[in-house]
Design an enzyme around this catalytic site. Structure first.
Site, PDB file in Angstrom:
ATOM      1  N   ASN A  25       0.855  -1.190   0.000  1.00  0.00           N
ATOM      2  CA  ASN A  25       0.000   0.000   0.000  1.00  0.00           C
ATOM      3  C   ASN A  25       0.887   1.236   0.000  1.00  0.00           C
ATOM      4  OD1 ASN A  25       0.455   0.876   2.876  1.00  0.00           O
ATOM      5  ND2 ASN A  25      -0.296  -1.208   3.189  1.00  0.00           N
ATOM      6  N   ARG A  26       0.264   2.390  -0.067  1.00  0.00           N
ATOM      7  CA  ARG A  26       1.031   3.619  -0.299  1.00  0.00           C
ATOM      8  C   ARG A  26       1.484   4.311   0.986  1.00  0.00           C
ATOM      9  NH1 ARG A  26      -2.391   7.339  -3.554  1.00  0.00           N
ATOM     10  NH2 ARG A  26      -0.566   8.663  -3.394  1.00  0.00           N
TER      11      ARG A  26
END
Ligand code: CTP
Length: 392
Positions: free
Chosen positions: A202-203
């Site tokens: 994920n970011r």
């Protein structure tokens, strides 16, 4: 605040007058303790006039009122500016043969020193070792700066500017409110491997979690940072345990939580992981035009921590939501805290361009009942401090 300002014998002693002045103007009760050497650079009347308090340097003055310990015992903060190489050596050794020495030994207040000396003295291994000792005991060292020294000398060793010393010193006191608390912060984003070269991630950059760990350490807490793939370096003064997957984070978070007063789950934890991890690289010849991945649920760590928490332990979660607006964000947050059972939930909006890898953040914090208890916006460090204010 009652502040003791120690002044030792260096030419920068004349600048210490401005340290005293700033503190007095800010409303503090300042007691100046000069060494005999300092009094050769600045006169007692100057120090008395500026501090608005009597000044004594003699260990044998005021013996009846046990002055040699009374000043230190009653201080909220001790600042020594300038601190000479000789003074730092005496402080490191615990020598108390004058009023400043006894005052500091008898004090439990934070001690801030602003060294000033010639460059050679500053670099001398004895001074370097003394500074390391003092720092390891929690003494805050401000400066020195590079610049003009006495005479023609130029280099490292010039005392920091009085305003900088005052700011650092007052900051040191304001930030000690979490001393004695053990805080676990999880940060970053987990990675769930598919094969030896690929993962689901994920970011999350880990910036908000790192800012929380930094702020907590600055405020005196004993901090463990459980770090999942941070894009920023961890702060100084915290213990770091690196993890990769949600299962690893789960194990580390629960192990550290067992002895923690507070757990802050700032990490972005993958809700699912691949049902099986291929031992070798997945080849497209073998998988064809499409590839369906089977995922299985990861444990919800926050829910488990909240369910297992000891009396008095505080569990703080985060909720990153792609909401339609503030009301929607709040609704989602209230539902989430009710589901997870945490004490507080920090809500922030995320989107393609919001929330991740940015330096700023804007959050709303709700408590277990879903009531808004704080709102904060600013740098991630400022937001971190507002979150930690909940623990005071
Ligand atoms: N969290 C956790 N374990 C998980 C997933 C999330 O402990 N397996 C924690 C996060 O660290 C965060 C909080 O739960 O503190 C909320 O995370 P979020 O991703 O917003 O919530 P989810 O439970 O994943 O809910 P959903 O994705 O359905 O919004």
């Amino acid at each position: 605040m009652r502040i003791v300002v120690g002044i030792t014998g260096g030419i920068a002693a004349y600048k210490a007058v401005n340290v005293v002045r700033s503190l007095v103007l800010a409303g503090h009760d300042v007691h100046v303790v000069p060494t005999a050497g300092a009094l050769r650079f600045v006169g007692k009347p100057t120090l008395e006039a500026i501090s608005r308090n009597p000044v004594t340097a003699d260990l044998y003055d005021g013996v009846a009122e046990v002055r040699h310990v009374a000043l230190g015992q009653s201080a909220d903060l001790v600042i020594v500016a300038p601190a000479t190489a000789n003074f730092l050596a005496r402080l490191a050794a615990g020598i108390a043969d004058d009023l400043l020495g006894t005052t500091i030994l008898a004090s439990e207040a934070p001690v801030v020193v602003a060294p000033a000396m010639h460059t050679e003295m500053w670099r001398n291994p004895a001074t370097v070792a003394n500074l390391a000792t003092l720092r390891s005991r929690g003494i805050l060292v401000v400066g020195p700066e590079k610049g003009r020294l006495t005479g023609q000398d130029l280099g490292e060793g010039r005392m920091s500017e009085p305003d900088d010393i005052v700011e650092a010193a007052l900051g040191a006191v304001a930030t000690r409110d979490l001393a004695g608390k053990r805080i676990v912060v999880t940060a970053g984003g987990t990675r769930e491997p598919l094969d030896p070269v690929r993962f689901l991630g994920n970011r999350s950059s880990g910036k908000q979690g790192v800012a929380l760990a930094e702020a907590a350490a600055l405020r005196g807490a004993d901090v463990v940072l459980v770090a999942a793939h941070l894009e920023v370096p961890p702060p100084a003064g915290v213990r770091v345990e690196k993890v990769s997957t949600a299962l690893e984070l789960d194990e580390a978070a629960r192990r550290h939580a067992a002895s923690a007063d507070v757990v802050v789950m700032a990490a972005a934890v993958a809700d699912y992981r691949p049902a099986s991890v291929s031992e070798s690289k997945i080849k497209k010849d073998a998988t064809g035009e499409g590839l369906a991945l089977e995922l299985v649920r990861n444990p919800d760590i926050l829910t488990a921590l909240a369910a297992e928490r000891r009396p008095g332990q505080v569990i703080i979660g985060f909720a990153a939501e792609t909401s339609d607006g503030p009301d929607d964000l709040l609704r989602l947050g209230r539902e989430k805290i009710a589901r997870k059972g945490a004490d507080y939930l920090v809500l922030n909006r995320v989107g393609w361009s919001e929330g991740f890898a940015t330096d700023g953040n804007a959050v709303v914090i709700v408590d277990a009942a879903g009531d808004i208890v704080a709102e904060a916006a600013g740098t991630k460090l400022e937001v971190a401090h507002r979150i930690l204010d909940l623990l005071r």
